[in-house]
Each structure stands twice: as C-alpha cells, then as structure tokens.
Enzyme design. Structure first.
Site, short mmCIF file in Angstrom:
data_model
loop_
_atom_site.label_atom_id
_atom_site.label_comp_id
_atom_site.label_asym_id
_atom_site.label_seq_id
_atom_site.Cartn_x
_atom_site.Cartn_y
_atom_site.Cartn_z
N HIS A 1 0.85 -1.21 0.00
CA HIS A 1 0.00 0.00 0.00
C HIS A 1 0.87 1.25 0.00
O HIS A 1 1.96 1.26 0.60
CB HIS A 1 -1.01 -0.01 1.16
CG HIS A 1 -0.42 0.16 2.53
ND1 HIS A 1 -0.22 1.39 3.10
CD2 HIS A 1 0.00 -0.74 3.44
CE1 HIS A 1 0.29 1.24 4.31
NE2 HIS A 1 0.44 -0.05 4.55
N GLU B 1 -5.38 1.64 2.35
CA GLU B 1 -5.20 0.64 3.41
C GLU B 1 -5.34 1.28 4.79
O GLU B 1 -6.00 0.74 5.68
CB GLU B 1 -3.82 -0.02 3.27
CG GLU B 1 -3.67 -1.31 4.07
CD GLU B 1 -3.17 -1.10 5.50
OE1 GLU B 1 -3.23 -2.04 6.29
OE2 GLU B 1 -2.74 0.02 5.83
N ASP C 1 -0.57 4.46 0.52
CA ASP C 1 -1.16 5.55 1.32
C ASP C 1 -0.52 5.54 2.70
O ASP C 1 0.10 4.54 3.10
CB ASP C 1 -2.69 5.38 1.43
CG ASP C 1 -3.08 4.09 2.12
OD1 ASP C 1 -2.42 3.05 1.88
OD2 ASP C 1 -4.02 4.09 2.93
N1 BES Z 1 1.47 -2.08 8.05
C1 BES Z 1 0.30 -2.11 8.87
C2 BES Z 1 -0.12 -3.50 9.24
C3 BES Z 1 0.77 -4.23 10.20
C4 BES Z 1 1.21 -3.61 11.34
C5 BES Z 1 1.06 -5.53 9.98
C6 BES Z 1 1.99 -4.29 12.24
C7 BES Z 1 1.85 -6.23 10.85
C8 BES Z 1 2.31 -5.60 11.99
C9 BES Z 1 -0.86 -1.44 8.18
O1 BES Z 1 -0.49 -0.36 7.38
C10 BES Z 1 -1.80 -0.92 9.22
O2 BES Z 1 -1.43 -0.02 9.93
N2 BES Z 1 -3.00 -1.47 9.28
C11 BES Z 1 -4.01 -0.98 10.15
C12 BES Z 1 -5.32 -1.47 9.60
C13 BES Z 1 -6.51 -0.72 10.09
C14 BES Z 1 -6.45 0.75 9.71
C15 BES Z 1 -7.76 -1.35 9.53
C16 BES Z 1 -3.79 -1.46 11.57
O3 BES Z 1 -3.28 -2.56 11.78
O4 BES Z 1 -4.11 -0.69 12.48
MN MN Z 2 -0.19 1.34 8.78
#
Ligand code: BES
Ligand code: MN
Length: 458
Positions: A88, A154, A90
């Site tokens: 992603h 995302e 963003d």
């Molecule tokens: N890169 C993260 C996801 C992530 C964080 C995977 C830590 C593994 C370990 C992603 O960009 C993210 O922040 N996702 C959000 C999703 C939410 C906004 C629906 C999250 O995990 O808070």
């Molecule tokens: Mn994130």
C-alpha cells in the site's frame, strides 16, 4: 553475464533517491483533503511501472474512491508461475507538531535512516518491489510472471478493495500471493510472518443531561457521563488484562504446543524490541501468555481515545452533557468481527446505568485475522529469499497488526500466500519520527529479487 543483484547494488543511490521522491507526496488516505495527493502517488507509481518495462500499468478508481494501481509483466511465459504482489502506498496523517524532529513529508536522512511518514509503513515496500523488478527486467527479464496490486486506502480501512478482489478474480489469478507490509522485530533478524490479527472498531457514546450544566447546581444529582463512561469501560477487562465480555474468546483458535514451540525463537527479539521502543515501565497483559503470544496469538480490546467535558487551559466547573470513547479489538482466527461487535454490545447494554443513554456504533473498519500455511511453496521461497537477502536464517512470527485485504485474498483467491516485510518494527509506524533503515531497504530489494528468482525453482 548481467545480473539483477549487481544491478541493484550499482543503482542503490538512485533507488534511494526514488524512495525519497515518493515519500515527499503526502498520500494520506484518512483525510479527504489529501485525496489529490493519493492520486499523485498513484501516478508516480504508474510512471515508474511504465519506465521499468511493465507491460500494463493501470489505475482502477471508481467515483469518490481512492485509486488502486495494477501493474503486470507476463514475459516469463505461460509455463512459468505468476506472483501477485500487494503493497500500500497511502499513509497515516503526520504533522510536525505531533513530535517530529523534521518535517514528515521532507524526507531526512540521518545515521543510515530515512525519516518520513510512510518510510517503513509502507512506501519502502512499494519501491523495493518496483526496484527489484526493474533490476530483473533490465537484466534479461524475470523467471516468473509478476502482477502488482498497490492500494491507496489501506490506512483508512481498505473499504473498496474487497469488492475489487471479488470482481477481478481472473485478473488477480496467480500461483503465489506476496503481501509485502508489516515489520520484523530486529534489524538483523528476518521473520517469516504467517499470521496477522484482524480488527473491529467502534465508538461508545454516553449521553447524560441535555446540555452542559453547572457542576455546583447539578454535581451529585445528575450522573456525570464521563464517570458513567469510565464505569462502563472498567467492566471490560479484569486485572489480568483478560477481556471480560461473555463470548469474546469463544471462537479463538487455541495455541497448540507445537505452534508454541515454533514461535519460541522470536521471544527474545520481541522482548528486546519491546524495551527498546515502548518506554513503558513494565510489560502488561495476560500472564498465562508470553509477550509475543499476547501480540500475535491473543485478541485484545483497546481504548484508542476518550473525549468529554472541559480540558482546555484553566478550569471550568462543568458537568458535561456527553462523553465518548473509541474502542477497537484486535482479533485472531477464527473470531468474526460482527460476532465480536454483537457480544460487546450485549455486554454494554447489560452494564449500562439507567441514568444515561448509552449507544455503541460500529465504525467501518473491520477485518478477520489470518493464519498462513507454513509449508507452502511461497513460504519456502520467502525462507530462501530472506536467507540470501539478509544472510541470516529467518524465524517464524505472528504479527499483531492488520492488513484487511490479506483475509480477502485468502477467502476469494484460494492461492498460497506469504507476508514479506522488510522494515523494523521499531520504525515508528503511525507515530512521530517514522523511519526506514537504508540498509533494510537495500536488503529488501535484494530479498525481493531472490524471491522472484527462487519461486519458479520450487
Ligand atoms: N502495516 C500495517 C499492518 C501491520 C502492522 C502488519 C503491524 C503487521 C504488523 C498497516 O499499514 C496498518 O497499519 N494497518 C491498520 C489497519 C486498520 C487501519 C484497519 C492497523 O493494523 O491498524
Ligand atoms: Mn499502517
């Protein structure tokens, strides 16, 4: 004989400059005022895809949606495997006043790190894959076909990609899916991430009197909504940190002895990173689980924000009309976000005092957790790729964050999947002074090249 790995090494400065260029675009998906910047970042990616020789580069964007970028290079031929890569582009909001030492959208290099919003989460992943593909295509082509799906929303909950995945199964058809996002708990210790938590988000509102009141007149005879709110919130966990909502743990997939052992090597790295990064006094949480198990294997309920009353300078003896809290739960397989929302609502209804009006609204972000096959071909390719890219044997890990589309891929595409993070967990994602280690970005490029090279040999 030209070689993609040597090409990447020779062009490392150039690749870093391109990452910095993309980091300058404030592609914040959670603020509608930045929609044009998300589009600019998408256009930057399309330009690069075209320049490096991808044969298709297209923006998918319906009215009012943020863009989704699709790119493909199918030059390896029909007999070669096809890889679908997701990243992603963003980012979360960031302002210098949040505690940054430098402007979050003026990337600054210092001590081998680049400081900028999106550096580790997740533009370094986007650029690492583009540069790995560039290196391969400039040196005779890749041994596998490559499809890229880069998302622009995302961080705002991935609202529209689910429909896209469901409607474009043929376009996304592949032999392996690579989700390149997330992180590893040590700079020198690559991890094979085979699990992610899901998420459900909600807002709890307590309405008391019809308007703010003088606390001298009404304190002691009107139930203060802030007090009622914290009384409710205090019923949601016990002193061990366990969630007390009936049914909350019903569907949780239990940790087996075998898996507990598989995860043992990650423990010291997670603990070290915890001390290095959190600045908290001591660890907290369910005592019957180790720190890395609390993060990757157990569901949680978090209070993300609380508001109400007067908290400006000075003092106001007010009895506020209303108080709210933002609440989210990290979920694990096989919990269902809807079911969790339902049991929490039932709990709140049961404990809500008669004196106030309590409402719970579900917010749009929701995703199930994922658990991946540790023995799949892409997992083996990731193992080899990390081993060569980092020069260190990778260890298994389950991460605590959420990548909503990962579960949609699993459900809709029935294709083996692997997570391929290149950044450090302590890189400040979502917080001030987010940064990526230049060395990890370079290793990420090398690891991605190795992955594309190794997969067809398995
Ligand atoms: N890169 C993260 C996801 C992530 C964080 C995977 C830590 C593994 C370990 C992603 O960009 C993210 O922040 N996702 C959000 C999703 C939410 C906004 C629906 C999250 O995990 O808070
Ligand atoms: Mn994130």
């Amino acid at each position: 004989m030209p070689n993609a790995h040597d090409y990447a090494k020779a062009h490392a400065d150039d690749f870093k400059a391109q990452l910095i260029d993309l980091l300058k675009i404030p592609s914040i998906s959670t603020l509608s005022t930045h929609a044009k910047d998300v589009e600019r970042a998408a256009a930057w990616i399309i330009d690069d895809m075209t320049r490096i020789g991808m044969t298709r580069a297209e923006i998918f964007q319906k009215a009012d949606f943020l863009p989704l970028v699709y790119g493909e290079w199918l030059g390896a031929g029909e007999d070669a495997p096809t890889v679908l890569v997701y990243c992603h582009f963003d980012v979360q909001p960031a302002e210098i006043s949040d505690g940054w030492d430098t402007d979050p959208f003026m990337p600054t290099e210092k001590d081998g790190k680049i400081y900028a919003r999106g550096a580790v989460d997740s533009k370094s992943h986007v650029v690492a894959h583009l540069k790995a593909i560039e290196s391969l295509l400039a040196n005779g082509g890749a041994p596998c076909n490559i499809k890229l799906l880069f998302e622009g929303e995302e961080e705002s909950g991935s609202e529209h990609i689910f429909e896209f995945v469901a409607e474009n199964q043929a376009l996304l058809k592949a032999d392996a899916i690579v989700v390149s996002d997330g992180s590893m708990p040590a700079v020198d210790q690559p991890t094979l991430v085979y699990g992610l938590r899901g998420i459900v988000t909600m807002q709890l509102t307590v309405q008391g009197p019809a308007r703010d009141l003088h606390s001298g007149h009404y304190g002691g005879n009107v139930h203060n909504p802030i007090q009622a709110l914290v009384e409710i919130l205090a019923t949601l966990h016990d002193e061990n940190g366990t969630v007390t909502v009936d049914g909350f743990y019903d569907d949780v997939l239990e940790l087996t002895q075998e898996e507990r052992q598989t995860l043992t090597p990650i423990a010291p790295f997670m603990e070290q990173e915890w001390w290095d990064v959190t600045g908290a006094k001591m660890a907290w949480g369910e005592s019957e689980f180790l720190l890395h198990e609390r993060t990757g294997v157990r569901p949680t309920m978090e209070f993300n924000g609380i508001a109400g009353g007067f908290y400006g300078d000075g003092f106001k003896t007010v009895l506020p009309a209303k108080a709210t809290a933002k609440v989210s739960c990290r979920l694990v397989p096989n919990q269902d976000p809807q079911q969790i929302y339902k049991v929490i609502r039932e709990h709140i209804q049961r404990v809500a005092p008669q004196t106030v009006t309590v409402t719970l609204d579900e917010l749009e972000m929701g995703a199930r957790g994922v658990l991946l096959d540790r023995d799949s071909a892409p997992m083996k390719a990731a193992y080899d790729a990390y081993l060569r890219g980092w020069g260190v044997v990778p260890i298994f890990s389950r991460e605590g964050g959420s990548i909503p589309v990962a579960e949609a891929f699993q459900r809709e595409l029935n294709t083996p999947m692997v997570l391929l993070p290149f950044g450090y967990k302590g890189g400040g994602a979502h917080g001030p002074n987010e940064h990526v280690y230049v060395e990890m970005f370079n290793k990420g490029v090398q690891t991605a090249i190795h992955f594309y090279e190794v997969l067809p040999t398995l």
